[in-house]
Design a protein around this motif. Sequence first.
Motif, PDB file in Angstrom:
ATOM      1  N   ALA A  71       0.811  -1.226   0.000  1.00  0.00           N
ATOM      2  CA  ALA A  71       0.000   0.000   0.000  1.00  0.00           C
ATOM      3  C   ALA A  71       0.842   1.273   0.000  1.00  0.00           C
ATOM      4  N   ARG A  72       2.137   1.152  -0.087  1.00  0.00           N
ATOM      5  CA  ARG A  72       3.004   2.321   0.060  1.00  0.00           C
ATOM      6  C   ARG A  72       2.756   3.407  -0.988  1.00  0.00           C
ATOM      7  N   ASN A  73       2.166   3.062  -2.122  1.00  0.00           N
ATOM      8  CA  ASN A  73       1.904   4.060  -3.165  1.00  0.00           C
ATOM      9  C   ASN A  73       0.427   4.448  -3.247  1.00  0.00           C
ATOM     10  N   LYS A  74      -0.337   4.176  -2.192  1.00  0.00           N
ATOM     11  CA  LYS A  74      -1.769   4.471  -2.213  1.00  0.00           C
ATOM     12  C   LYS A  74      -2.055   5.967  -2.214  1.00  0.00           C
ATOM     13  N   ASP A  75      -1.104   6.762  -1.772  1.00  0.00           N
ATOM     14  CA  ASP A  75      -1.305   8.205  -1.682  1.00  0.00           C
ATOM     15  C   ASP A  75       0.037   8.919  -1.708  1.00  0.00           C
ATOM     16  N   THR A  76      -0.041  10.232  -1.753  1.00  0.00           N
ATOM     17  CA  THR A  76       1.135  11.080  -1.561  1.00  0.00           C
ATOM     18  C   THR A  76       0.893  11.811  -0.253  1.00  0.00           C
ATOM     19  N   THR A  77       1.803  11.628   0.687  1.00  0.00           N
ATOM     20  CA  THR A  77       1.618  12.189   2.020  1.00  0.00           C
ATOM     21  C   THR A  77       2.543  13.381   2.230  1.00  0.00           C
ATOM     22  N   THR A  78       1.962  14.464   2.763  1.00  0.00           N
ATOM     23  CA  THR A  78       2.729  15.660   3.091  1.00  0.00           C
ATOM     24  C   THR A  78       2.371  16.079   4.504  1.00  0.00           C
ATOM     25  N   ARG A  79       3.399  16.422   5.272  1.00  0.00           N
ATOM     26  CA  ARG A  79       3.175  16.937   6.634  1.00  0.00           C
ATOM     27  C   ARG A  79       3.353  18.445   6.617  1.00  0.00           C
ATOM     28  N   PHE A  80       2.474  19.100   7.373  1.00  0.00           N
ATOM     29  CA  PHE A  80       2.494  20.543   7.494  1.00  0.00           C
ATOM     30  C   PHE A  80       2.443  20.926   8.969  1.00  0.00           C
ATOM     31  N   ARG A  81       2.811  22.166   9.248  1.00  0.00           N
ATOM     32  CA  ARG A  81       2.641  22.760  10.573  1.00  0.00           C
ATOM     33  C   ARG A  81       1.519  23.786  10.436  1.00  0.00           C
ATOM     34  N   VAL A  82       0.545  23.716  11.350  1.00  0.00           N
ATOM     35  CA  VAL A  82      -0.584  24.632  11.327  1.00  0.00           C
ATOM     36  C   VAL A  82      -0.872  25.067  12.761  1.00  0.00           C
ATOM     37  N   SER A  83      -1.429  26.266  12.902  1.00  0.00           N
ATOM     38  CA  SER A  83      -1.754  26.792  14.233  1.00  0.00           C
ATOM     39  C   SER A  83      -2.861  25.955  14.868  1.00  0.00           C
ATOM     40  N   PRO A  84      -3.001  26.001  16.200  1.00  0.00           N
ATOM     41  CA  PRO A  84      -4.078  25.250  16.861  1.00  0.00           C
ATOM     42  C   PRO A  84      -5.471  25.605  16.327  1.00  0.00           C
ATOM     43  N   ASP A  85      -5.724  26.877  16.050  1.00  0.00           N
ATOM     44  CA  ASP A  85      -7.020  27.264  15.493  1.00  0.00           C
ATOM     45  C   ASP A  85      -7.204  26.703  14.088  1.00  0.00           C
ATOM     46  N   GLY A  86      -6.149  26.766  13.301  1.00  0.00           N
ATOM     47  CA  GLY A  86      -6.201  26.226  11.948  1.00  0.00           C
ATOM     48  C   GLY A  86      -6.374  24.722  11.956  1.00  0.00           C
ATOM     49  N   LEU A  87      -5.810  24.067  12.946  1.00  0.00           N
ATOM     50  CA  LEU A  87      -5.901  22.609  13.058  1.00  0.00           C
ATOM     51  C   LEU A  87      -7.349  22.159  13.196  1.00  0.00           C
ATOM     52  N   ALA A  88      -8.090  22.818  14.048  1.00  0.00           N
ATOM     53  CA  ALA A  88      -9.495  22.466  14.248  1.00  0.00           C
ATOM     54  C   ALA A  88     -10.291  22.675  12.970  1.00  0.00           C
ATOM     55  N   ALA A  89     -10.055  23.776  12.283  1.00  0.00           N
ATOM     56  CA  ALA A  89     -10.774  24.061  11.040  1.00  0.00           C
ATOM     57  C   ALA A  89     -10.352  23.119   9.919  1.00  0.00           C
ATOM     58  N   LEU A  90      -9.087  22.765   9.872  1.00  0.00           N
ATOM     59  CA  LEU A  90      -8.580  21.872   8.827  1.00  0.00           C
ATOM     60  C   LEU A  90      -9.285  20.520   8.865  1.00  0.00           C
ATOM     61  N   ASN A  91      -9.556  20.015  10.047  1.00  0.00           N
ATOM     62  CA  ASN A  91     -10.220  18.717  10.177  1.00  0.00           C
ATOM     63  C   ASN A  91     -11.546  18.660   9.425  1.00  0.00           C
ATOM     64  N   ASP A  92     -12.214  19.803   9.284  1.00  0.00           N
ATOM     65  CA  ASP A  92     -13.483  19.842   8.553  1.00  0.00           C
ATOM     66  C   ASP A  92     -13.302  19.639   7.054  1.00  0.00           C
ATOM     67  N   HIS A  93     -12.077  19.737   6.567  1.00  0.00           N
ATOM     68  CA  HIS A  93     -11.802  19.625   5.134  1.00  0.00           C
ATOM     69  C   HIS A  93     -11.121  18.309   4.759  1.00  0.00           C
ATOM     70  N   LEU A  94     -10.925  17.444   5.740  1.00  0.00           N
ATOM     71  CA  LEU A  94     -10.244  16.171   5.503  1.00  0.00           C
ATOM     72  C   LEU A  94     -11.186  15.000   5.747  1.00  0.00           C
ATOM     73  N   ILE A  95     -10.961  13.925   5.014  1.00  0.00           N
ATOM     74  CA  ILE A  95     -11.611  12.658   5.333  1.00  0.00           C
ATOM     75  C   ILE A  95     -10.688  11.997   6.340  1.00  0.00           C
ATOM     76  N   ALA A  96     -11.128  11.951   7.581  1.00  0.00           N
ATOM     77  CA  ALA A  96     -10.279  11.583   8.713  1.00  0.00           C
ATOM     78  C   ALA A  96      -9.634  10.209   8.559  1.00  0.00           C
ATOM     79  N   SER A  97      -8.366  10.152   8.966  1.00  0.00           N
ATOM     80  CA  SER A  97      -7.624   8.894   9.006  1.00  0.00           C
ATOM     81  C   SER A  97      -6.677   8.922  10.193  1.00  0.00           C
ATOM     82  N   GLY A  98      -5.946   7.816  10.385  1.00  0.00           N
ATOM     83  CA  GLY A  98      -4.997   7.736  11.488  1.00  0.00           C
ATOM     84  C   GLY A  98      -5.660   8.067  12.807  1.00  0.00           C
ATOM     85  N   PRO A  99      -4.955   8.729  13.709  1.00  0.00           N
ATOM     86  CA  PRO A  99      -5.536   9.024  15.020  1.00  0.00           C
ATOM     87  C   PRO A  99      -6.733   9.969  14.943  1.00  0.00           C
ATOM     88  N   THR A 100      -6.802  10.795  13.915  1.00  0.00           N
ATOM     89  CA  THR A 100      -7.935  11.706  13.763  1.00  0.00           C
ATOM     90  C   THR A 100      -9.236  10.943  13.529  1.00  0.00           C
TER      91      THR A 100
END
Length: 132
Positions: free
Chosen positions: A10-39
């Motif tokens: 499954a290593r090529n199932k996606d392209t993964t990028t990590r970002f740094r976002v503020s705590p406020d942005g983090l909460a809002a970002l979750n609304d735009h993602l289809i949750a995976s992993g610990p989220t």
Amino acid sequence: MDANAVCILARNKDTTTRFRVSPDGLAALNDHLIASGPTAMRDQGTAARFGMSGGGGIAEGYVMAGDAQALAEAFGMVRDPEGNAIIHEVNLAEPFAEGKAPVAAIAVDLMGSLATRERSAGQRIINELLHV
């Protein structure tokens, strides 16, 4: 076949990028993602299946290919290999059509975690799926 073999396949199932976002942005970002992993553990049914509780302090999820950069610009995120936002870009929308990540994808993403408990939960679920 075991869970480790599935992760390799499954290593090529996606392209993964990590970002740094503020705590406020983090909460809002979750609304735009289809949750995976610990989220994904914010969903009670998913958390029960994996034997975990809802994850905080991180946003992890799926978007369609090309959407990560738009989200980065919208939320003022910067690329950071140790960032608190993990975005998986996929080319295939069908598995995510219901707005949820497949259990196997969540499990594979957990297996990539540095946290032993998350890795173990992902591995257990993949092995269960293989032996149903």
